[in-house]
Each structure stands twice: as structure tokens, then as C-alpha cells.
Design a protein around this motif. Structure first.
Motif, PDB file in Angstrom:
ATOM      1  N   GLN A  32       0.683  -1.418   0.077  1.00  0.00           N
ATOM      2  CA  GLN A  32      -0.025   0.168   0.078  1.00  0.00           C
ATOM      3  C   GLN A  32       0.943   1.271  -0.285  1.00  0.00           C
ATOM      4  O   GLN A  32       0.550   2.296  -0.557  1.00  0.00           O
ATOM      5  N   GLU A  33       1.904   1.283   0.633  1.00  0.00           N
ATOM      6  CA  GLU A  33       3.098   2.455   0.426  1.00  0.00           C
ATOM      7  C   GLU A  33       3.435   2.590  -0.555  1.00  0.00           C
ATOM      8  O   GLU A  33       3.669   4.164  -0.857  1.00  0.00           O
ATOM      9  N   SER A  34       3.676   1.956  -1.548  1.00  0.00           N
ATOM     10  CA  SER A  34       3.927   2.143  -2.965  1.00  0.00           C
ATOM     11  C   SER A  34       3.077   2.733  -3.827  1.00  0.00           C
ATOM     12  O   SER A  34       3.384   3.065  -4.839  1.00  0.00           O
ATOM     13  N   LEU A  35       1.748   2.598  -3.271  1.00  0.00           N
ATOM     14  CA  LEU A  35       0.580   2.865  -4.498  1.00  0.00           C
ATOM     15  C   LEU A  35       0.227   4.453  -4.354  1.00  0.00           C
ATOM     16  O   LEU A  35       0.461   5.005  -3.310  1.00  0.00           O
ATOM     17  N   PRO A  36      -0.308   4.873  -5.499  1.00  0.00           N
ATOM     18  CA  PRO A  36      -0.546   6.454  -5.511  1.00  0.00           C
ATOM     19  C   PRO A  36      -1.928   6.538  -4.546  1.00  0.00           C
ATOM     20  O   PRO A  36      -2.709   5.470  -4.288  1.00  0.00           O
ATOM     21  N   GLU A  37      -1.959   7.677  -3.815  1.00  0.00           N
ATOM     22  CA  GLU A  37      -3.249   7.919  -2.777  1.00  0.00           C
ATOM     23  C   GLU A  37      -4.319   8.302  -3.581  1.00  0.00           C
ATOM     24  O   GLU A  37      -4.679   9.598  -3.606  1.00  0.00           O
ATOM     25  N   THR A  38      -4.699   7.588  -4.438  1.00  0.00           N
ATOM     26  CA  THR A  38      -5.985   7.804  -5.460  1.00  0.00           C
ATOM     27  C   THR A  38      -6.886   6.598  -5.287  1.00  0.00           C
ATOM     28  O   THR A  38      -6.492   5.426  -4.728  1.00  0.00           O
ATOM     29  N   GLU A  39      -8.233   7.209  -5.556  1.00  0.00           N
ATOM     30  CA  GLU A  39      -9.209   6.123  -5.336  1.00  0.00           C
ATOM     31  C   GLU A  39      -9.092   4.927  -5.960  1.00  0.00           C
ATOM     32  O   GLU A  39      -9.393   3.647  -5.721  1.00  0.00           O
ATOM     33  N   ALA A  40      -8.560   5.224  -7.258  1.00  0.00           N
ATOM     34  CA  ALA A  40      -8.310   4.223  -8.333  1.00  0.00           C
ATOM     35  C   ALA A  40      -7.340   3.077  -7.906  1.00  0.00           C
ATOM     36  O   ALA A  40      -7.584   1.813  -7.955  1.00  0.00           O
ATOM     37  N   PHE A  41      -6.490   3.360  -7.194  1.00  0.00           N
ATOM     38  CA  PHE A  41      -5.383   2.560  -6.547  1.00  0.00           C
ATOM     39  C   PHE A  41      -5.681   2.006  -5.140  1.00  0.00           C
ATOM     40  O   PHE A  41      -5.267   0.925  -4.490  1.00  0.00           O
TER      41      PHE A  41
END
Length: 215
Positions: A32-41
Motif C-alpha cells: 500500500q505504501e508504494s501505491l498512489p493516494e488515489t481512489e483508483a489504487f
């Protein structure tokens, strides 16, 4: 109000409230820490369709159908509905995605139905199916863009409570096609909003014109 229109409002409610969508990561599939802070991710099911964590264009990722039949630009804060997803091998896929736009005071969703078979050549029948979904009575205008033929509705619902836009995108080089429905209404807690704005038209055109079939 007709049953089909009510169905669209139910779908909008689900998108606005987040019902029927996966919000929690399972089995530690992604860091989770490597993913963009967007709803899609943030949404586990939605990120399965994203080709990359990098934005393709500002505010959009590239979405790839699980059939591998097409790609399309996907808004960074939209979510794919798990309950509305259906696929048959690599020849058919139906799904909906949408989001709540606080700045515009609207909720919207887009329904995509992809097919790759000889039935897509029957344009009149496919346009009737598209129209029946929202009981559209108008005509369609045809535009040719390269190897694609795009049939789009002449106008929206004419109802101040909701807006829709319909399109059928057909490849001239294959039997691939997508039925496209955009539907929006005002956020429930808002007394009024503008459903047809430059932002609306820009969003529809940007997403619709980004469809690319895998030939």
C-alpha cells in the motif's frame, strides 16, 4: 420514473456511497505504501485494471480490459463496481465505473460494454440496445476517426434532474466494439447543480476518444 432510469440512479447511489466495491486489500497483494493516494489504487478491484501507477495524462491512468481487447483513460479517483462486472472469455465484458465530484456537485458513472464477435456489425441493433438502456428516442450522428466509427446521441435527457450521453464505438478493421453510456445527476445533498458544463464535455470526450482496440 421509468424502471431503467431508476436503475441508473441506483448505480449512482452505489458509486456515491461506495457500496458494492472492494476497499480493503486482501492477501497482501500490493504494498500500500508504494501505491498512489488515489481512489483508483486504494480500491483493490479497480487497481487490477490499471496498467501502471504512473498517470498517462494529468488526472488519468490507463485502464486495460481483462479481455485484453481495449484500453481507455481512467479518472484517478473513479472506482469500478464489483457488483456490475461481467465477462465471457475474451469476447464480452461489461462494467461500470464512476465517482463523486464535490467541486462540480455531481455524481457520475460510465458503463462500458465490450464485444468482439460478428454481431457488432449490426449497428442498428446495437444502437437500439444502447437507446433502450435510458429510453433515448433521438438519433445518432456518425463520425469516422481513423479506423473507428463513433455513433453518438444528439442530445441528453432534457430532464434537469439527470443527464446522459450515449456512444457506440466500432472498429472498421475488426469485430470489436464498445457501447458507452455516461450518466450523471446532482449530489443528493445539493439542491442544484450544472449537469452539462465544459468540464462534463471535456471529461466525456477525453475518455471516449481514448478508447483503443487491440488489433
Amino acid at each position: 420514473m421509468e424502471k431503467r432510469i431508476m436503475l441508473f440512479f441506483i448505480l449512482l447511489f452505489l458509486f456515491a456511497g461506495g457500496c458494492g466495491m472492494s476497499k480493503e486489500s486482501k492477501n497482501g497483494k500490493a504494498n500500500q505504501e508504494s501505491l498512489p493516494e488515489t481512489e483508483a489504487f486504494k480500491d483493490e478491484f479497480t487497481r487490477e485494471f490499471m496498467k501502471s501507477t504512473e498517470e498517462t495524462e494529468e488526472g488519468y491512468y490507463t485502464f486495460e480490459s481483462k479481455t485484453k481487447g481495449y484500453t481507455i483513460l481512467f479518472p484517478k479517483d473513479a472506482i469500478v463496481s464489483t457488483g456490475d462486472y461481467e465477462a465471457v472469455k475474451d469476447q464480452f465484458e461489461s462494467l461500470s465505473f464512476g465517482e463523486k465530484r464535490i467541486d462540480e456537485k455531481i455524481s457520475y458513472f460510465i458503463k462500458l460494454s465490450y464485444e468482439d464477435n460478428s454481431s457488432t456489425r449490426d449497428i442498428d441493433t446495437k444502437l437500439k440496445l444502447l437507446s433502450n438502456g435510458v429510453e433515448y428516442k433521438g438519433d445518432y450522428k456518425k463520425v469516422v476517426q481513423g479506423d473507428y466509427m463513433i455513433y453518438s446521441s444528439d442530445d441528453g435527457s432534457g430532464n434537469p434532474e439527470y443527464y446522459y450521453y450515449l456512444a457506440y464505438i466500432k472498429s472498421a478493421a475488426s469485430d470489436q466494439a464498445v457501447r458507452f453510456t455516461y450518466f450523471s445527476n446532482c449530489i443528493v445533498e445539493e439542491k442544484s447543480c450544472e449537469l452539462i458544463t465544459e468540464k462534463t464535455e471535456e471529461r466525456i470526450n477525453q475518455i471516449l476518444n481514448s478508447i483503443k482496440f487491440k488489433e
